[in-house]
Design an enzyme around this catalytic site. Structure first.
Site, PDB file in Angstrom:
ATOM      1  N   CYS A   1      63.028  12.349  15.054  1.00 36.41           N
ATOM      2  CA  CYS A   1      63.584  12.790  16.332  1.00 36.41           C
ATOM      3  C   CYS A   1      64.942  13.471  16.136  1.00 36.41           C
ATOM      4  O   CYS A   1      65.047  14.435  15.394  1.00 36.41           O
ATOM      5  CB  CYS A   1      63.651  11.592  17.277  1.00 36.41           C
ATOM      6  SG  CYS A   1      63.924  11.988  19.007  1.00 36.41           S
ATOM      7  N   HIS A   2      65.979  12.959  16.772  1.00 33.66           N
ATOM      8  CA  HIS A   2      67.327  13.514  16.646  1.00 33.66           C
ATOM      9  C   HIS A   2      67.960  13.182  15.292  1.00 33.66           C
ATOM     10  O   HIS A   2      69.021  13.702  14.967  1.00 33.66           O
ATOM     11  CB  HIS A   2      68.237  12.977  17.752  1.00 33.66           C
ATOM     12  CG  HIS A   2      68.002  13.584  19.095  1.00 33.66           C
ATOM     13  ND1 HIS A   2      66.967  13.184  19.908  1.00 33.66           N
ATOM     14  CD2 HIS A   2      68.666  14.548  19.768  1.00 33.66           C
ATOM     15  CE1 HIS A   2      67.006  13.873  21.032  1.00 33.66           C
ATOM     16  NE2 HIS A   2      68.023  14.713  20.980  1.00 33.66           N
TER      17      HIS A   2
END
Length: 107
Positions: free
Chosen positions: A38-39
């Site tokens: 993800c991030h």
């Protein structure tokens, strides 16, 4: 040994901590596995590790990855490029962790 960088909003803040960036860079220099989802790819970007790498990440991190020479891979949920394994979102967990455990078994 390996390092796992989680997703969510934490990487947005952690990438501003030079100690965290140095840890990620040291794993790369030691040729150890780095897992990010993800991030989490934001830490890879800040650590200078995405250039010429295929990266699966949250779609809103795509610009950062590509701006630093990475190749955003939106067609798959997770991908391995060398010792870096990345995944798009929490929905990518099955594919991401399949790669993670495969790497750990090989290590």
């Amino acid at each position: 040994k390996a390092v796992l960088i989680p997703g969510g909003r934490a990487p947005e803040y952690l990438r501003n901590d030079i100690r965290v960036i140095k840890i990620v860079q040291e794993f790369s220099k030691a040729d150890k596995y780095i897992f990010a989802i993800c991030h989490g790819s934001q830490l890879l970007v800040t650590a200078g590790l995405v250039n010429n790498k295929k990266v699966a990440c949250y779609e809103h991190v795509k610009f950062e990855v590509e701006s630093c020479g990475g190749k955003y891979t939106g067609e798959v949920e997770a991908i391995q490029d060398g010792k870096i394994v990345t995944g798009k979102t929490w929905q990518s967990h099955p594919e991401f962790y399949k790669l993670v455990f495969s790497c750990l078994d090989a290590a």
